[in-house]
Write a protein that holds these residues in place. Structure first.
Motif, short mmCIF file in Angstrom:
data_model
loop_
_atom_site.label_atom_id
_atom_site.label_comp_id
_atom_site.label_asym_id
_atom_site.label_seq_id
_atom_site.Cartn_x
_atom_site.Cartn_y
_atom_site.Cartn_z
N VAL A 1 -61.25 65.80 42.20
CA VAL A 1 -61.91 64.76 42.97
C VAL A 1 -62.60 63.85 41.98
CG1 VAL A 1 -63.70 64.29 44.66
CG2 VAL A 1 -62.24 66.28 44.94
N GLU A 2 -62.34 62.54 42.08
CA GLU A 2 -62.87 61.57 41.14
C GLU A 2 -63.76 60.58 41.89
OE1 GLU A 2 -60.50 59.68 37.65
OE2 GLU A 2 -60.17 58.46 39.42
N LEU A 3 -65.01 60.41 41.42
CA LEU A 3 -65.90 59.47 42.07
C LEU A 3 -66.91 58.91 41.09
CD1 LEU A 3 -68.94 60.87 43.60
CD2 LEU A 3 -67.12 62.52 43.46
N PHE A 4 -67.49 57.76 41.45
CA PHE A 4 -68.53 57.15 40.64
C PHE A 4 -69.87 57.75 41.03
CE2 PHE A 4 -65.34 53.83 40.13
CZ PHE A 4 -65.47 53.56 38.79
N VAL A 5 -70.59 58.28 40.03
CA VAL A 5 -71.91 58.86 40.24
C VAL A 5 -72.94 57.83 39.77
CG1 VAL A 5 -73.46 60.73 39.60
CG2 VAL A 5 -71.03 61.17 39.90
N PRO A 6 -73.85 57.40 40.67
CA PRO A 6 -74.81 56.36 40.29
C PRO A 6 -75.93 56.91 39.41
CG PRO A 6 -75.21 57.05 42.53
CD PRO A 6 -73.98 57.78 42.07
N ARG A 7 -76.39 56.04 38.50
CA ARG A 7 -77.59 56.32 37.72
C ARG A 7 -78.67 55.48 38.34
NH1 ARG A 7 -77.06 55.13 31.90
NH2 ARG A 7 -78.95 56.34 31.82
N GLN A 8 -79.70 56.11 38.86
CA GLN A 8 -80.72 55.41 39.61
C GLN A 8 -82.08 55.58 38.98
OE1 GLN A 8 -80.18 57.29 43.38
NE2 GLN A 8 -78.45 56.01 43.91
N ARG A 9 -82.96 54.61 39.25
CA ARG A 9 -84.33 54.70 38.79
C ARG A 9 -85.25 54.09 39.83
NH1 ARG A 9 -82.96 50.53 34.45
NH2 ARG A 9 -83.27 48.58 35.55
N CYS A 10 -86.49 54.47 39.79
CA CYS A 10 -87.48 54.01 40.74
C CYS A 10 -87.95 52.61 40.37
CB CYS A 10 -88.65 54.98 40.76
SG CYS A 10 -89.95 54.53 41.88
N ALA B 1 -88.26 52.08 46.86
CA ALA B 1 -86.83 51.82 46.79
C ALA B 1 -86.28 52.22 45.42
CB ALA B 1 -86.55 50.36 47.05
N ILE B 2 -85.07 52.73 45.40
CA ILE B 2 -84.40 53.13 44.16
C ILE B 2 -83.37 52.06 43.81
CG2 ILE B 2 -82.81 54.80 43.15
CD1 ILE B 2 -84.23 56.97 44.62
N VAL B 3 -83.29 51.71 42.52
CA VAL B 3 -82.35 50.71 42.03
C VAL B 3 -81.25 51.43 41.27
CG1 VAL B 3 -82.08 48.72 40.53
CG2 VAL B 3 -84.18 49.01 41.84
N CYS B 4 -80.01 51.12 41.61
CA CYS B 4 -78.87 51.68 40.89
C CYS B 4 -78.59 50.77 39.69
CB CYS B 4 -77.66 51.75 41.80
SG CYS B 4 -76.21 52.42 40.99
N HIS B 5 -78.83 51.25 38.46
CA HIS B 5 -78.68 50.41 37.28
C HIS B 5 -77.38 50.66 36.54
CE1 HIS B 5 -79.79 53.59 34.37
NE2 HIS B 5 -80.56 54.02 35.35
N ASP B 6 -76.65 51.69 36.89
CA ASP B 6 -75.38 51.98 36.24
C ASP B 6 -74.65 53.03 37.06
OD1 ASP B 6 -73.36 51.85 34.39
OD2 ASP B 6 -74.34 53.16 32.93
N ARG B 7 -73.40 53.24 36.77
CA ARG B 7 -72.65 54.32 37.40
C ARG B 7 -71.58 54.79 36.43
NH1 ARG B 7 -68.74 51.85 41.98
NH2 ARG B 7 -67.60 50.46 40.62
N SER B 8 -71.26 56.06 36.50
CA SER B 8 -70.26 56.62 35.61
C SER B 8 -69.21 57.34 36.45
CB SER B 8 -70.90 57.59 34.61
OG SER B 8 -71.53 58.64 35.29
#
Length: 68
Positions: free
Chosen positions: A59-68, A35-42
């Protein structure tokens, strides 16, 4: 077919910027298949294209920063 994202109408302050929301999804890690955990988003803004009499669309969207 389910939609992968939802596009909102632009605001009055920025009429050429379209906010996009993405529903929550479970994504497996490509390395360990865990499973991947989303720890931040920009918040990112991408240039979509040029339209006559409107100028450039964004187009404006939140891009997740994920880690294993």
């Amino acid at each position: 077919m389910p939609s992968f994202f939802n596009i909102a109408l632009p605001s009055d302050e920025e009429p050429n910027v379209f906010p996009v929301t993405v529903p929550h999804q479970r994504i497996a890690c490509p390395i360990c298949a865990g499973a991947i955990v989303c720890h931040d988003r920009s918040l990112r803004r991408f240039r979509h294209g040029y339209v006559w009499h409107i100028n450039v669309l964004w187009v404006e969207l939140f891009v997740p920063r994920q880690r294993c």
